[in-house]
Design an enzyme around this catalytic site. Structure first.
Site, PDB file in Angstrom:
ATOM      1  N   THR A  18       0.810  -1.237   0.000  1.00  0.00           N
ATOM      2  CA  THR A  18       0.000   0.000   0.000  1.00  0.00           C
ATOM      3  C   THR A  18       0.836   1.277   0.000  1.00  0.00           C
ATOM      4  O   THR A  18       0.294   2.359   0.203  1.00  0.00           O
ATOM      5  CB  THR A  18      -0.941   0.044   1.232  1.00  0.00           C
ATOM      6  OG1 THR A  18      -0.128   0.087   2.421  1.00  0.00           O
ATOM      7  CG2 THR A  18      -1.875  -1.132   1.281  1.00  0.00           C
ATOM      8  N   TRP A  19       2.153   1.166  -0.221  1.00  0.00           N
ATOM      9  CA  TRP A  19       2.988   2.372  -0.210  1.00  0.00           C
ATOM     10  C   TRP A  19       2.515   3.311  -1.318  1.00  0.00           C
ATOM     11  O   TRP A  19       2.277   2.839  -2.450  1.00  0.00           O
ATOM     12  CB  TRP A  19       4.458   1.995  -0.398  1.00  0.00           C
ATOM     13  CG  TRP A  19       5.423   3.082  -0.009  1.00  0.00           C
ATOM     14  CD1 TRP A  19       5.139   4.235   0.660  1.00  0.00           C
ATOM     15  CD2 TRP A  19       6.828   3.107  -0.252  1.00  0.00           C
ATOM     16  NE1 TRP A  19       6.287   4.968   0.850  1.00  0.00           N
ATOM     17  CE2 TRP A  19       7.331   4.305   0.301  1.00  0.00           C
ATOM     18  CE3 TRP A  19       7.724   2.228  -0.877  1.00  0.00           C
ATOM     19  CZ2 TRP A  19       8.686   4.650   0.245  1.00  0.00           C
ATOM     20  CZ3 TRP A  19       9.067   2.563  -0.942  1.00  0.00           C
ATOM     21  CH2 TRP A  19       9.549   3.763  -0.373  1.00  0.00           C
ATOM     22  N   ASP A  47      -0.466  -5.139   3.455  1.00  0.00           N
ATOM     23  CA  ASP A  47       0.712  -4.591   4.129  1.00  0.00           C
ATOM     24  C   ASP A  47       0.669  -3.071   4.104  1.00  0.00           C
ATOM     25  O   ASP A  47       0.607  -2.466   3.038  1.00  0.00           O
ATOM     26  CB  ASP A  47       1.980  -5.073   3.399  1.00  0.00           C
ATOM     27  CG  ASP A  47       3.240  -4.495   4.026  1.00  0.00           C
ATOM     28  OD1 ASP A  47       3.722  -5.086   5.009  1.00  0.00           O
ATOM     29  OD2 ASP A  47       3.720  -3.443   3.554  1.00  0.00           O
ATOM     30  N   TYR A  52       3.394   5.436   5.556  1.00  0.00           N
ATOM     31  CA  TYR A  52       2.882   5.640   4.201  1.00  0.00           C
ATOM     32  C   TYR A  52       1.848   6.768   4.189  1.00  0.00           C
ATOM     33  O   TYR A  52       0.750   6.635   4.744  1.00  0.00           O
ATOM     34  CB  TYR A  52       2.272   4.348   3.636  1.00  0.00           C
ATOM     35  CG  TYR A  52       3.242   3.179   3.575  1.00  0.00           C
ATOM     36  CD1 TYR A  52       4.624   3.382   3.603  1.00  0.00           C
ATOM     37  CD2 TYR A  52       2.796   1.869   3.504  1.00  0.00           C
ATOM     38  CE1 TYR A  52       5.517   2.322   3.548  1.00  0.00           C
ATOM     39  CE2 TYR A  52       3.681   0.802   3.448  1.00  0.00           C
ATOM     40  CZ  TYR A  52       5.050   1.045   3.480  1.00  0.00           C
ATOM     41  OH  TYR A  52       5.917  -0.011   3.437  1.00  0.00           O
ATOM     42  N   GLN A 162      10.776  -8.606   6.701  1.00  0.00           N
ATOM     43  CA  GLN A 162      10.299  -8.112   5.398  1.00  0.00           C
ATOM     44  C   GLN A 162      11.443  -7.354   4.730  1.00  0.00           C
ATOM     45  O   GLN A 162      11.942  -6.378   5.289  1.00  0.00           O
ATOM     46  CB  GLN A 162       9.087  -7.195   5.598  1.00  0.00           C
ATOM     47  CG  GLN A 162       8.531  -6.675   4.297  1.00  0.00           C
ATOM     48  CD  GLN A 162       7.315  -5.778   4.470  1.00  0.00           C
ATOM     49  OE1 GLN A 162       7.341  -4.614   4.079  1.00  0.00           O
ATOM     50  NE2 GLN A 162       6.251  -6.299   5.045  1.00  0.00           N
ATOM     51  N   TYR A 190       9.371  -7.309  -0.352  1.00  0.00           N
ATOM     52  CA  TYR A 190       8.753  -6.041  -0.760  1.00  0.00           C
ATOM     53  C   TYR A 190       9.348  -5.544  -2.077  1.00  0.00           C
ATOM     54  O   TYR A 190      10.411  -6.005  -2.493  1.00  0.00           O
ATOM     55  CB  TYR A 190       8.791  -5.010   0.367  1.00  0.00           C
ATOM     56  CG  TYR A 190      10.081  -4.294   0.715  1.00  0.00           C
ATOM     57  CD1 TYR A 190      10.665  -3.360  -0.144  1.00  0.00           C
ATOM     58  CD2 TYR A 190      10.676  -4.486   1.957  1.00  0.00           C
ATOM     59  CE1 TYR A 190      11.807  -2.663   0.207  1.00  0.00           C
ATOM     60  CE2 TYR A 190      11.827  -3.792   2.328  1.00  0.00           C
ATOM     61  CZ  TYR A 190      12.387  -2.873   1.449  1.00  0.00           C
ATOM     62  OH  TYR A 190      13.519  -2.181   1.791  1.00  0.00           O
TER      63      TYR A 190
HETATM   64  P1  NAP Z   1       6.215  -2.886  -6.252  1.00  0.00           P
HETATM   65  O1  NAP Z   1       5.085  -3.603  -5.663  1.00  0.00           O
HETATM   66  O2  NAP Z   1       7.399  -3.640  -6.733  1.00  0.00           O
HETATM   67  O3  NAP Z   1       5.719  -1.992  -7.480  1.00  0.00           O
HETATM   68  C1  NAP Z   1       4.614  -1.142  -7.417  1.00  0.00           C
HETATM   69  C2  NAP Z   1       4.503  -0.446  -8.764  1.00  0.00           C
HETATM   70  O4  NAP Z   1       4.256  -1.426  -9.775  1.00  0.00           O
HETATM   71  C3  NAP Z   1       3.373   0.550  -8.838  1.00  0.00           C
HETATM   72  O5  NAP Z   1       3.823   1.644  -9.607  1.00  0.00           O
HETATM   73  C4  NAP Z   1       2.281  -0.200  -9.569  1.00  0.00           C
HETATM   74  O6  NAP Z   1       1.499   0.660 -10.349  1.00  0.00           O
HETATM   75  C5  NAP Z   1       3.071  -1.104 -10.468  1.00  0.00           C
HETATM   76  N1  NAP Z   1       2.345  -2.337 -10.778  1.00  0.00           N
HETATM   77  C6  NAP Z   1       1.726  -3.185  -9.919  1.00  0.00           C
HETATM   78  N2  NAP Z   1       1.169  -4.220 -10.576  1.00  0.00           N
HETATM   79  C7  NAP Z   1       1.445  -4.015 -11.887  1.00  0.00           C
HETATM   80  C8  NAP Z   1       1.140  -4.728 -13.061  1.00  0.00           C
HETATM   81  N3  NAP Z   1       0.443  -5.863 -13.031  1.00  0.00           N
HETATM   82  N4  NAP Z   1       1.583  -4.231 -14.256  1.00  0.00           N
HETATM   83  C9  NAP Z   1       2.297  -3.092 -14.307  1.00  0.00           C
HETATM   84  N5  NAP Z   1       2.622  -2.368 -13.220  1.00  0.00           N
HETATM   85  C10 NAP Z   1       2.204  -2.826 -12.014  1.00  0.00           C
HETATM   86  O7  NAP Z   1       6.781  -1.750  -5.271  1.00  0.00           O
HETATM   87  P2  NAP Z   1       6.424  -1.237  -3.806  1.00  0.00           P
HETATM   88  O8  NAP Z   1       5.084  -0.624  -3.751  1.00  0.00           O
HETATM   89  O9  NAP Z   1       7.592  -0.433  -3.362  1.00  0.00           O
HETATM   90  O10 NAP Z   1       6.466  -2.556  -2.901  1.00  0.00           O
HETATM   91  C11 NAP Z   1       5.317  -3.294  -2.578  1.00  0.00           C
HETATM   92  C12 NAP Z   1       4.923  -3.068  -1.138  1.00  0.00           C
HETATM   93  O11 NAP Z   1       5.953  -3.474  -0.242  1.00  0.00           O
HETATM   94  C13 NAP Z   1       4.729  -1.593  -0.774  1.00  0.00           C
HETATM   95  O12 NAP Z   1       3.545  -1.054  -1.334  1.00  0.00           O
HETATM   96  C14 NAP Z   1       4.773  -1.672   0.717  1.00  0.00           C
HETATM   97  O13 NAP Z   1       3.551  -2.158   1.252  1.00  0.00           O
HETATM   98  C15 NAP Z   1       5.908  -2.681   0.916  1.00  0.00           C
HETATM   99  N6  NAP Z   1       7.243  -2.022   1.095  1.00  0.00           N
HETATM  100  C16 NAP Z   1       7.875  -2.189   2.293  1.00  0.00           C
HETATM  101  C17 NAP Z   1       9.096  -1.581   2.505  1.00  0.00           C
HETATM  102  C18 NAP Z   1       9.795  -1.759   3.833  1.00  0.00           C
HETATM  103  O14 NAP Z   1      10.764  -1.033   4.098  1.00  0.00           O
HETATM  104  N7  NAP Z   1       9.360  -2.688   4.656  1.00  0.00           N
HETATM  105  C19 NAP Z   1       9.711  -0.814   1.497  1.00  0.00           C
HETATM  106  C20 NAP Z   1       9.050  -0.709   0.266  1.00  0.00           C
HETATM  107  C21 NAP Z   1       7.828  -1.329   0.070  1.00  0.00           C
HETATM  108  P3  NAP Z   1      -0.037   0.980  -9.983  1.00  0.00           P
HETATM  109  O15 NAP Z   1      -0.007   1.632  -8.628  1.00  0.00           O
HETATM  110  O16 NAP Z   1      -0.458   1.862 -11.082  1.00  0.00           O
HETATM  111  O17 NAP Z   1      -0.773  -0.324  -9.962  1.00  0.00           O
END
Ligand code: NAP
Length: 279
Positions: A18-19, A47, A52, A162, A190
């Site tokens: 959900t970031w 998550d 966020y 994570q 993540y």
């Molecule tokens: P990610 O999930 O690798 O990528 C998200 C991006 O990919 C968004 O721009 C999304 O666009 C796009 N996307 C998603 N599905 C897609 C698809 N089927 N086709 C094309 N593009 C797609 O990156 P993230 O958000 O950084 O990581 C996921 C989650 O991990 C976060 O949201 C958060 O909850 C968690 N996180 C945790 C930490 C930590 O320090 N613990 C750090 C970073 C992230 P749209 O929004 O347009 O769908």
């Protein structure tokens, strides 16, 4: 559907990040709909973190799960700057208010800060006693950090670490996954599609080649790859229903040996430990 044992539960190996949710009002309805579509498709892990959007992502989650709390395995995170014995409890209580629930299923330390791990763990224990947190874990801790954590608490009590893990960030396979395996601790991956960069980078051609072999998409290949070991729960963030539905397809995708070899060639595994990366 691919599942794994996680925090004492059997859960789908794909969750929802959900970031950046809640940061643009024009996207909010799509974000709520995307999370609901994930639940409709059988996902349960959501998550989020107090960080966020300074709580606005938690409010999007609250709207998406209203009336469906029982279907959700809710993960939240405390900021390191709040992770004192008292601050952790206060941060959790504020998150619960924003989330509109009386408990989170898993509460993580977002990354290591200056508060001693022992204090944070003490607060986690108190929150567990009060029923506000059902399980706790950590995020962005490397093997040395986990060893230190193991000095203050039985590591079997820590449900997960994570970490940043995807085809272009394979460092965790050596550190910390090795240390986690010794206590049977599953990981959360993540940014499993590197915030979309995997789809535009040099490896896209190979992702497409593997996708064609499985009648799948490049994104589904990247996600299925993160889940392939059976001990990793992958949490892509989808901000639209279309992306969520595409991502759901990764749960049905089993990459065969030839596909895994093609991906290994294009995205080589580390041969020696590298410092844990974070975003
Ligand atoms: P990610 O999930 O690798 O990528 C998200 C991006 O990919 C968004 O721009 C999304 O666009 C796009 N996307 C998603 N599905 C897609 C698809 N089927 N086709 C094309 N593009 C797609 O990156 P993230 O958000 O950084 O990581 C996921 C989650 O991990 C976060 O949201 C958060 O909850 C968690 N996180 C945790 C930490 C930590 O320090 N613990 C750090 C970073 C992230 P749209 O929004 O347009 O769908």
């Amino acid at each position: 559907m691919r599942t794994l044992t996680f925090a004492g539960r059997e859960l789908p190996a794909l969750g929802m990040g959900t970031w950046y949710m809640g940061e643009k009002s024009s996207r909010r309805d799509d974000e709520v709909a995307a999370l609901r579509a994930g639940l409709d498709g059988g996902l349960s892990v959501v998550d989020t973190a107090e960080m966020y959007g300074s709580g606005r992502a938690e409010q999007v989650v609250a709207e998406a799960i209203a009336g469906r709390r029982d279907e959700v395995f809710l993960v939240d995170k405390v900021l390191p700057s709040h992770a004192s014995a008292r601050g952790t409890v206060q941060a959790c209580e504020q998150s619960l208010r924003r989330l509109g629930t009386d408990h989170v299923d898993l509460y993580l330390l977002h990354w290591r800060g200056s508060h001693p791990l022992a204090e944070t763990v003490q607060a986690f224990a108190r929150l567990q006693e009060e029923g506000k947190v059902l399980a706790w874990g950590v995020s962005n801790l490397d093997a040395d950090d986990l060893a230190e954590l193991g000095g203050v608490v039985d590591l079997h009590e820590c449900a997960t670490d994570q970490v940043l893990y995807n085809l272009s960030r394979r460092g965790p396979e050596l550190d910390p996954f090795g240390a986690m395996a010794t206590v049977g601790m599953p990981a959360m991956a993540y940014s499993p599609i590197e915030q979309g960069r995997l789809l535009t980078g040099a490896g896209r051609r190979v992702l497409d080649e593997v996708a064609a072999r499985h009648d799948a998409t490049a994104t589904q290949v990247a996600l299925a790859w993160t889940m392939r070991s059976g001990s990793v729960l992958s949490i892509p963030k989808a901000g639209t229903v279309a992306h969520q539905q595409e991502n759901l397809g990764a749960l049905q995708l089993e990459l065969d040996a030839e596909s895994l070899a093609l991906l290994d060639d294009a995205f080589p595994a580390p041969t020696r430990p590298v410092p844990l990366e974070m975003l």
